[in-house]
Scaffold this active site. Structure first.
Site, mmCIF file in Angstrom:
data_model
loop_
_atom_site.group_PDB
_atom_site.id
_atom_site.type_symbol
_atom_site.label_atom_id
_atom_site.label_comp_id
_atom_site.label_asym_id
_atom_site.label_seq_id
_atom_site.Cartn_x
_atom_site.Cartn_y
_atom_site.Cartn_z
ATOM 1 N N SER A 180 7.474 3.578 25.668
ATOM 2 C CA SER A 180 7.856 4.577 24.672
ATOM 3 C C SER A 180 7.309 5.930 25.096
ATOM 4 O O SER A 180 6.090 6.144 25.079
ATOM 5 C CB SER A 180 7.300 4.201 23.297
ATOM 6 O OG SER A 180 7.418 5.326 22.448
ATOM 7 N N HIS B 110 12.102 4.224 26.554
ATOM 8 C CA HIS B 110 12.374 4.131 25.117
ATOM 9 C C HIS B 110 12.144 5.528 24.538
ATOM 10 O O HIS B 110 11.034 6.070 24.592
ATOM 11 C CB HIS B 110 11.435 3.102 24.481
ATOM 12 C CG HIS B 110 11.664 2.886 23.021
ATOM 13 N ND1 HIS B 110 12.643 2.045 22.533
ATOM 14 C CD2 HIS B 110 11.043 3.404 21.943
ATOM 15 C CE1 HIS B 110 12.601 2.058 21.207
ATOM 16 N NE2 HIS B 110 11.642 2.876 20.823
ATOM 17 N N ASP C 157 12.141 7.971 21.457
ATOM 18 C CA ASP C 157 12.039 7.969 19.991
ATOM 19 C C ASP C 157 12.506 9.295 19.407
ATOM 20 O O ASP C 157 11.856 10.327 19.584
ATOM 21 C CB ASP C 157 10.577 7.726 19.581
ATOM 22 C CG ASP C 157 10.173 6.267 19.708
ATOM 23 O OD1 ASP C 157 11.011 5.388 19.415
ATOM 24 O OD2 ASP C 157 9.024 6.000 20.104
ATOM 25 N N MET D 267 13.124 11.324 16.008
ATOM 26 C CA MET D 267 12.725 11.301 14.586
ATOM 27 C C MET D 267 13.117 12.613 13.927
ATOM 28 O O MET D 267 12.954 13.682 14.529
ATOM 29 C CB MET D 267 11.214 11.132 14.473
ATOM 30 C CG MET D 267 10.676 9.921 15.205
ATOM 31 S SD MET D 267 8.911 9.731 14.892
ATOM 32 C CE MET D 267 8.482 8.459 16.084
ATOM 33 N N HIS E 293 16.021 5.348 20.325
ATOM 34 C CA HIS E 293 15.710 4.745 19.029
ATOM 35 C C HIS E 293 15.837 5.850 17.983
ATOM 36 O O HIS E 293 14.964 6.706 17.860
ATOM 37 C CB HIS E 293 14.291 4.171 19.111
ATOM 38 C CG HIS E 293 13.795 3.559 17.841
ATOM 39 N ND1 HIS E 293 12.479 3.224 17.672
ATOM 40 C CD2 HIS E 293 14.419 3.219 16.683
ATOM 41 C CE1 HIS E 293 12.313 2.706 16.462
ATOM 42 N NE2 HIS E 293 13.477 2.706 15.836
ATOM 43 N N MET F 46 15.532 7.252 14.757
ATOM 44 C CA MET F 46 14.895 7.145 13.440
ATOM 45 C C MET F 46 15.343 8.347 12.631
ATOM 46 O O MET F 46 14.566 9.269 12.338
ATOM 47 C CB MET F 46 13.367 7.087 13.631
ATOM 48 C CG MET F 46 12.916 5.740 14.171
ATOM 49 S SD MET F 46 11.232 5.768 14.809
ATOM 50 C CE MET F 46 11.548 6.244 16.496
ATOM 51 N N MET G 134 10.997 -3.957 14.517
ATOM 52 C CA MET G 134 9.812 -3.084 14.482
ATOM 53 C C MET G 134 8.586 -3.889 14.050
ATOM 54 O O MET G 134 8.632 -4.584 13.035
ATOM 55 C CB MET G 134 10.012 -1.937 13.491
ATOM 56 C CG MET G 134 11.041 -0.892 13.891
ATOM 57 S SD MET G 134 10.678 -0.099 15.463
ATOM 58 C CE MET G 134 9.143 0.759 15.102
ATOM 59 N N GLY H 243 7.606 5.794 12.920
ATOM 60 C CA GLY H 243 7.136 7.150 12.671
ATOM 61 C C GLY H 243 6.052 7.634 13.625
ATOM 62 O O GLY H 243 6.014 8.799 13.961
ATOM 63 N N GLY I 187 3.230 6.587 17.077
ATOM 64 C CA GLY I 187 2.691 5.687 18.083
ATOM 65 C C GLY I 187 1.260 5.328 17.705
ATOM 66 O O GLY I 187 0.680 5.909 16.779
ATOM 67 N N GLY I 188 0.695 4.370 18.399
ATOM 68 C CA GLY I 188 -0.726 4.054 18.239
ATOM 69 C C GLY I 188 -1.077 3.270 16.991
ATOM 70 O O GLY I 188 -2.246 3.209 16.619
ATOM 71 N N ASP J 214 8.970 -3.559 19.140
ATOM 72 C CA ASP J 214 8.433 -2.203 19.268
ATOM 73 C C ASP J 214 7.383 -1.935 18.197
ATOM 74 O O ASP J 214 7.662 -2.059 17.000
ATOM 75 C CB ASP J 214 9.601 -1.207 19.109
ATOM 76 C CG ASP J 214 9.145 0.248 19.150
ATOM 77 O OD1 ASP J 214 8.014 0.518 19.588
ATOM 78 O OD2 ASP J 214 9.948 1.112 18.746
ATOM 79 N N GLY J 215 6.192 -1.540 18.666
ATOM 80 C CA GLY J 215 5.142 -1.135 17.741
ATOM 81 C C GLY J 215 3.847 -1.865 18.003
ATOM 82 O O GLY J 215 3.745 -3.060 17.706
ATOM 83 N N GLY K 196 3.975 1.998 24.045
ATOM 84 C CA GLY K 196 3.648 3.414 24.226
ATOM 85 C C GLY K 196 2.203 3.579 24.637
ATOM 86 O O GLY K 196 1.875 3.768 25.812
HETATM 87 O O1 LIG Z 1 9.157 3.823 17.343
HETATM 88 C C1 LIG Z 1 7.967 3.870 17.479
HETATM 89 C C2 LIG Z 1 7.101 4.407 16.424
HETATM 90 O O2 LIG Z 1 7.921 4.823 15.403
HETATM 91 C C3 LIG Z 1 7.378 3.280 18.711
HETATM 92 O O3 LIG Z 1 8.307 3.331 19.783
HETATM 93 C C4 LIG Z 1 6.046 3.767 19.136
HETATM 94 O O4 LIG Z 1 6.149 5.007 19.765
HETATM 95 C C5 LIG Z 1 5.429 2.784 20.082
HETATM 96 O O5 LIG Z 1 4.163 3.217 20.436
HETATM 97 P P1 LIG Z 1 2.914 2.215 20.433
HETATM 98 O O6 LIG Z 1 2.875 1.574 19.077
HETATM 99 O O7 LIG Z 1 3.206 1.215 21.507
HETATM 100 O O8 LIG Z 1 1.758 3.102 20.716
#
Ligand SMILES: O=C(CO)[C@@H](O)[C@H](O)COP(=O)(O)O
Length: 251
Positions: A10, A35, A37, A39, A76, A78, A168, A173, A175-176, A202-203, A224
């Site tokens: 990501s 990937h 993102d 938003m 993706h 969003m 998801m 919304g 990362g991390g 993802d997530g 990510g």
């Molecule tokens: O779509 C999303 C968040 O909304 C993801 O793609 C995150 O960006 C993934 O990041 P990590 O959770 O792996 O840090």
């Protein structure tokens, strides 16, 4: 046919001040896809970027030579009104347009009909994405039951079938965030019914939980923080791929 292991870092976690080079390097490290993102600050409480930035990073990453090939931009979306952005994203270099089920019934700005008939449907949106020459994905937020997908995946009209489902494992919304193992049964249910389906997770995914995600049946892995905060991003990508390939039998 066994599904392939596909690793899609990501780029939300990439350094935006050196975005082009960072994306190119991610592919050099062994990633299959990026990937991306998108938003809108409305569907999710955060904003990223849109088609002009996607077009810029496309200048740094070779487009895929085949469907779902290396360099695929897995976008993706969003966003609250996905249909509005399909054409612009296609022009910018997107290859796979993944919209959220929760936003799929939004207004269709191009519809000649009034009021209620202006609503899109997931099936109509998938057909429209395919008509623009893109692959189509459909994503589910943690609060949405996987059952909403059965009708969509049983469709006899091939042009209305998604090429990928994204589950998801965090609230979209940011990362991390922490990986939500509570979402894994959705992946298990999908894999049980559809052995050949491309299922993306993802997530919060990384070396600590990749075995759980792969055991559940995910074959497309988004990561990510785990990739971009690693001292050895290539090593992490390899580790994620091997964990999936162990289950699918296909690297
Ligand atoms: O779509 C999303 C968040 O909304 C993801 O793609 C995150 O960006 C993934 O990041 P990590 O959770 O792996 O840090």
């Amino acid at each position: 046919m066994p599904v392939e292991a596909i690793i899609a870092p990501s780029i939300l976690s990439c350094d935006f001040a050196a975005f082009g080079e960072g994306c190119a390097k991610t592919i050099e490290y062994g990633a299959d896809w990026l990937h991306v993102d998108i938003m809108d600050g409305h569907f999710v409480p955060n904003m990223t970027f849109g088609p002009p930035v996607v077009a810029k990073i496309r200048q740094h990453v070779e487009p895929p030579a085949k469907k779902m090939g290396k360099g695929t931009f897995d976008c993706h979306m969003m966003i609250a009104e996905p249909k509005k952005w399909v054409k612009d994203m296609a022009k910018a270099g997107c290859n796979l347009f993944c919209f959220h089920y929760e936003a799929a019934f939004s207004t269709d700005a191009d519809s000649p009909f009034e009021t209620s008939e202006k609503k899109t449907t997931p099936q109509g949106l998938i057909r429209y994405i395919h008509e623009q020459g893109l692959l189509a994905g459909i994503a589910l937020k943690p609060g949405t039951k996987v059952d909403v997908l059965w009708d969509i995946l049983e469709n006899k009209e091939k042009s209305e079938l998604p090429d990928m489902v994204l589950i998801m494992t965090v609230e979209p919304g940011f990362g991390g965030q922490k990986f939500m193992a509570s979402e894994l049964p959705k992946i298990e249910a999908l894999r049980k019914r559809y052995p050949d389906l491309n299922i993306e997770v993802d997530g919060g995914v990384g070396p600590a939980n990749i075995d759980q995600a792969a055991d559940a049946g995910a074959n497309i892995i988004v990561a990510g923080t785990a990739v971009y905060s690693a001292n050895d991003p290539a090593g992490v990508i390899k580790q994620l791929r091997e964990a999936v390939a162990k289950r699918t039998g296909k690297l």
